[in-house]
Design a protein around this motif. Structure first.
Motif, PDB file in Angstrom:
ATOM      1  N   ALA A 385       0.757  -1.225  -0.057  1.00 25.93           N
ATOM      2  CA  ALA A 385       0.239  -0.212   0.091  1.00 25.93           C
ATOM      3  C   ALA A 385       0.852   1.190  -0.122  1.00 25.93           C
ATOM      4  N   GLU A 386       0.605   2.496  -0.708  1.00 21.57           N
ATOM      5  CA  GLU A 386       1.149   3.460  -0.886  1.00 21.57           C
ATOM      6  C   GLU A 386       0.272   4.769  -0.495  1.00 21.57           C
ATOM      7  N   CYS A 387       0.690   5.546   0.122  1.00 24.53           N
ATOM      8  CA  CYS A 387       0.115   7.044   0.520  1.00 24.53           C
ATOM      9  C   CYS A 387      -1.141   6.660   1.136  1.00 24.53           C
ATOM     10  N   GLN A 388      -2.450   7.185   1.015  1.00 22.43           N
ATOM     11  CA  GLN A 388      -3.571   7.124   1.589  1.00 22.43           C
ATOM     12  C   GLN A 388      -4.111   5.815   1.648  1.00 22.43           C
ATOM     13  N   ALA A 389      -3.750   4.950   0.765  1.00 23.44           N
ATOM     14  CA  ALA A 389      -4.136   3.471   0.835  1.00 23.44           C
ATOM     15  C   ALA A 389      -3.458   2.834   2.334  1.00 23.44           C
ATOM     16  N   VAL A 436       8.949  11.785  -2.001  1.00 16.30           N
ATOM     17  CA  VAL A 436       8.157  12.727  -2.586  1.00 16.30           C
ATOM     18  C   VAL A 436       6.894  13.100  -2.022  1.00 16.30           C
ATOM     19  N   GLY A 437       6.207  14.039  -2.095  1.00 16.33           N
ATOM     20  CA  GLY A 437       5.246  14.751  -1.394  1.00 16.33           C
ATOM     21  C   GLY A 437       3.806  13.817  -1.797  1.00 16.33           C
ATOM     22  N   GLY A 438       2.583  14.324  -1.114  1.00 20.09           N
ATOM     23  CA  GLY A 438       1.727  13.798  -1.058  1.00 20.09           C
ATOM     24  C   GLY A 438       0.744  13.810   0.025  1.00 20.09           C
ATOM     25  N   SER A 439      -0.447  13.356   0.240  1.00 19.91           N
ATOM     26  CA  SER A 439      -1.264  13.470   1.405  1.00 19.91           C
ATOM     27  C   SER A 439      -0.533  12.709   2.744  1.00 19.91           C
ATOM     28  N   GLU A 440       0.059  11.769   2.484  1.00 12.61           N
ATOM     29  CA  GLU A 440       0.720  11.006   3.456  1.00 12.61           C
ATOM     30  C   GLU A 440       2.220  10.639   3.100  1.00 12.61           C
ATOM     31  N   LEU A 496       4.501   2.108   1.837  1.00  9.45           N
ATOM     32  CA  LEU A 496       5.377   3.159   1.611  1.00  9.45           C
ATOM     33  C   LEU A 496       4.900   4.519   1.485  1.00  9.45           C
ATOM     34  N   GLY A 497       5.314   5.433   2.054  1.00  9.14           N
ATOM     35  CA  GLY A 497       4.879   6.924   2.077  1.00  9.14           C
ATOM     36  C   GLY A 497       5.262   7.919   0.924  1.00  9.14           C
ATOM     37  N   GLY A 498       4.328   8.746   0.504  1.00  9.44           N
ATOM     38  CA  GLY A 498       4.614   9.412  -0.715  1.00  9.44           C
ATOM     39  C   GLY A 498       3.320   8.953  -1.726  1.00  9.44           C
ATOM     40  N   HIS A 499       2.960  10.133  -2.554  1.00 10.35           N
ATOM     41  CA  HIS A 499       1.888   9.600  -3.495  1.00 10.35           C
ATOM     42  C   HIS A 499       2.421   9.082  -4.627  1.00 10.35           C
ATOM     43  N   GLU A 500       3.191   9.638  -5.507  1.00 15.58           N
ATOM     44  CA  GLU A 500       3.920   8.837  -6.489  1.00 15.58           C
ATOM     45  C   GLU A 500       5.324   9.230  -6.938  1.00 15.58           C
ATOM     46  N   TYR A 501       6.074   8.058  -6.842  1.00 12.58           N
ATOM     47  CA  TYR A 501       7.366   8.263  -7.221  1.00 12.58           C
ATOM     48  C   TYR A 501       7.692   8.371  -8.747  1.00 12.58           C
ATOM     49  N   ASP A 502       8.901   8.746  -9.127  1.00  8.97           N
ATOM     50  CA  ASP A 502       9.319   8.828 -10.549  1.00  8.97           C
ATOM     51  C   ASP A 502       9.940   7.738 -10.954  1.00  8.97           C
ATOM     52  N   VAL A 503       9.864   7.433 -12.609  1.00 12.82           N
ATOM     53  CA  VAL A 503      10.236   6.297 -12.860  1.00 12.82           C
ATOM     54  C   VAL A 503      11.430   7.019 -14.129  1.00 12.82           C
ATOM     55  N   ALA A 504      12.095   8.007 -13.875  1.00 15.97           N
ATOM     56  CA  ALA A 504      13.124   8.392 -14.761  1.00 15.97           C
ATOM     57  C   ALA A 504      14.448   7.823 -14.334  1.00 15.97           C
ATOM     58  N   THR A 505      15.240   7.641 -15.368  1.00 13.68           N
ATOM     59  CA  THR A 505      16.672   7.047 -15.103  1.00 13.68           C
ATOM     60  C   THR A 505      17.621   8.068 -15.924  1.00 13.68           C
ATOM     61  N   PRO A 506      18.708   8.238 -15.546  1.00 13.84           N
ATOM     62  CA  PRO A 506      19.501   7.216 -14.673  1.00 13.84           C
ATOM     63  C   PRO A 506      19.243   7.570 -13.361  1.00 13.84           C
ATOM     64  N   ILE A 507      19.302   6.465 -12.448  1.00 11.87           N
ATOM     65  CA  ILE A 507      18.728   6.698 -10.884  1.00 11.87           C
ATOM     66  C   ILE A 507      19.794   7.781 -10.412  1.00 11.87           C
ATOM     67  N   SER A 508      20.920   7.723 -10.656  1.00 14.98           N
ATOM     68  CA  SER A 508      21.865   8.386  -9.904  1.00 14.98           C
ATOM     69  C   SER A 508      21.612  10.078 -10.105  1.00 14.98           C
TER      70      SER A 508
END
Length: 649
Positions: A385-389, A436-440, A496-508
């Motif tokens: 579960a992530e964020c408000q879930a 990342v931000g979000g409600s939780e 996991l806290g945070g509403h939506e993480y990114d999927v961009a790379t390179p990770i560094s």
């Protein structure tokens, strides 16, 4: 067609021990103490109950029958994960910061594992000081052992606990930013593709490693460029395919890299030893909760190119694995196993369920969803579960409280973090981590509230004790099993806290994509992906050694003695040459020269017996063997019975 695996020798044989017994199917409810908890209470540790394959093919001689009463088994449920703590304890074996035990209650998980297991003396059948034997898989590398199950590494070689050895020609999928910076997320996709093709994958994680620590040092050659790699310290939990499986793996990897050239794979140039945390043998079945924010999970899965069960990497809303709240809830609120997570017998049909932002008010309006997920977690499954879930499921007092006594409050966001339990599969990443931000964005315990076990939290705000601003947390339902216990039959929960993480790379350059890595880690923490979480089936056949009349009745017994459900089981018996079909019990159907029984899903403890009668065409010796096919995760497995031999006249 996927290859069938019968894990009955080598490491698997050595790792298991015990006497096999067939349990009758009993109605289950969450109120009944799970097997893991019962063993913890009785023996002080949640140990694997899975016995070993007898190794003799199940055939003995005798006047009355050519078969033995012992069953042929897949042996697929031998322990494969490193246990990171003392059996019977929920303690974290990582390196917690000061104050990390704040907000932890004692729920019975700190049961003494047995006489002498914490007295600093080798006694009571221990293989080393406070390790092995009755103390379970607690012997460190270099200590004495008898079976793999005595060792933290789960590998006992010549009487000594040893990390696994991988020969030249093995393959490494790096998971550090040195070699996988661009292809980090797709690397999970190639692991999934390998498992789907029946290629076992070893997850290498060094015990008690620090932040940024090395898991293994090895020399290799990059498959695509041919660049030599000299004694590289692989970090972030690399995946390894053994040399014995490299040919099959390369057929998958070469095709993958043609479509996904950023995914790096290395071929080992010299043998090396490595600590194996999990031996993955099956692609997990995954359900996505259509909670209105499934686009987040869809984005994560598409970044890794991991498909649904139909092979569709786009995860459309029409996917059979996209479950809306009413489907999960089922038709009643009195039976908590009648939703889409279960089959008609109440056995789970998925290994993994994820919810990204289900609303708290939605959970209050439809509490049966949470009730069904709680029952789902009574099995060896995983819920993310992530964020408000997180609040929607955890804070529903009637059916939630999966990990805490009083639920969770929303914490504050921060990008200064501390990391705990970095030797856990859930916690594998390399480089900087950014929330990342979000409600939780994080979670804290309310006054008087506690976690139900210790060692659950892996990422916290820097300088804050556990229970104040927790970002990444995981544990077993109600704290019923010790952390990372390979014999546990209870589901795992991850928040996991945070509403939506990114999927961009390179990770560094994109540390906010690390949350997606944590999400993908959890897919391979689904218990059914590892050998210890696959079904363990037995299949035995009996027939008279001699008959005076020209007719034989063969009896076939089957059972699931493992901890997971075997799906779509089909039993087949090819008639002996020179015989003709007379009758079959339990709905067996003759097609050509083969009698087939569609058994459906076989849950833990389910068993049965069928028989087939044939007329004989003349004098001779009639040989016969039965075969059982089934699915574990998305993989096909198969099992032959012993061979019977009946002479006439």
């Amino acid at each position: 067609m996927r290859r069938a695996w019968v894990l009955s020798s080598g490491w698997w044989h050595r790792a298991a021990a015990g006497v096999r017994g067939v349990r009758s199917r009993e109605p289950r409810s969450f109120g009944t103490p799970p097997r893991c908890l019962l063993v913890t209470l009785l023996l002080g540790g949640c140990l694997s109950l899975n016995p070993a394959f007898d190794g003799d093919g199940g055939v003995t001689s005798g006047a009355e029958s050519t078969t033995t009463t012992a069953s042929v088994s897949t042996g697929a449920a031998a322990p494969s994960e490193s246990a990171s703590g003392t059996p019977g304890s929920a303690s974290d074996s990582g390196t917690p910061t000061e104050g990390s035990t704040v907000g932890v209650s004692d729920t019975g998980n700190d049961t003494d594992p047995g006489p002498g297991c914490d007295d600093g003396v080798q006694n009571g059948g221990e293989l080393g000081v406070d390790c092995g034997g009755p103390c379970g898989p607690t012997c460190e590398d270099g200590q004495d052992c008898v079976v793999d199950g005595d060792c933290l590494s789960q590998f006992c070689l010549d009487g000594t606990c040893t990390p696994d050895e991988f020969a030249a020609g093995s393959l490494i999928i790096p998971m550090d930013t040195d070699y996988q910076d661009l292809g980090m997320l797709e690397a999970y996709g190639v692991v999934y593709a390998l498992l789907s093709a029946g290629v076992p994958v070893h997850w290498i994680i060094a015990p008690d490693k620090p932040y940024g620590g090395v898991d293994v040092v090895a020399s290799a050659i990059d498959l695509q460029s041919g660049q030599p790699i000299d004694a590289h310290g692989y970090r972030g939990g690399p995946f390894v395919v053994s040399a014995a499986d490299a040919v099959d793996a390369l057929a998958v990897i070469e095709g993958w890299q043609q479509q996904n050239p950023a995914t790096a794979v290395h071929e080992v140039s010299a043998s090396f030893m490595a600590p194996v945390s999990r031996r993955l043998v099956a692609a997990p079945t995954i359900a996505m909760f259509a909670d209105g924010n499934q686009d987040i999970a869809r984005k994560y899965m598409m970044a890794a190119k991991i498909p649904d069960s139909t092979g569709d990497v786009t995860w459309p809303d029409s996917s059979p694995d996209m479950l809306d709240p009413l489907e999960v809830a089922g038709p009643t609120d009195s039976e908590h196993r009648d939703g889409a997570l279960f089959d008609a017998d109440g056995d789970p049909v998925y290994c993994q369920l994820m919810s990204m932002h289900w609303g708290v008010s939605d959970a209050e309006a439809l509490p049966e969803v949470v009730a069904e997920v709680r029952e789902f977690l009574g099995e060896p499954t995983h819920f993310f579960a992530e964020c408000q879930a997180v609040s929607a499921f955890e804070n529903l007092a009637s059916h939630g409280l999966f990990l805490t006594t009083q639920g969770l409050l929303t914490g504050g966001g921060s990008n200064e973090h501390e990391f705990h339990g970095l030797d856990r599969p859930f916690a594998q990443f390399d480089g900087a981590f950014e929330s990342v931000g979000g409600s939780e964005p994080a979670y804290k315990l309310p006054a008087g509230g506690t976690y139900k076990a210790d060692g659950l939290v892996m990422i916290t705000e820097q300088g804050s004790p556990v229970g104040v601003n927790d970002v990444w947390t995981t544990g077993t339902l109600d704290g019923m099993c010790a952390r990372e216990d390979p014999g546990c039959t209870i589901g795992k929960v991850s928040y996991l806290g945070g509403h939506e993480y990114d999927v961009a790379t390179p990770i560094s350059d994109n540390p906010s994509s690390q949350g997606t890595r944590l999400f993908l880690n959890s897919l391979f923490e689904a218990p059914c992906s590892a050998a210890s979480g696959t079904p363990d089936l037995t299949l035995s056949k009996s027939a008279p050694a001699h008959v005076a009349a020209p007719q034989i009745t063969f009896t076939i017994d089957y059972a699931n003695v493992g901890i997971a459900t075997a799906h779509a089981a089909v039993l087949r018996d090819v008639l002996p040459g020179g015989s003709s079909f007379v009758a079959a019990t339990q709905g067996g159907q003759l097609v050509g020269d083969t009698v087939t029984w569609s058994l459906g899903n076989l849950g833990p403890g389910e068993n049965g017996s069928v028989s087939v009668t044939v007329d004989l065409g003349g004098a001779g010796v009639y040989e016969n063997v039965a075969h059982l096919d089934y699915m574990a995760g998305l993989n096909a497995f198969g099992l032959d019975s012993n061979v019977t031999m009946t002479s006439y006249p």
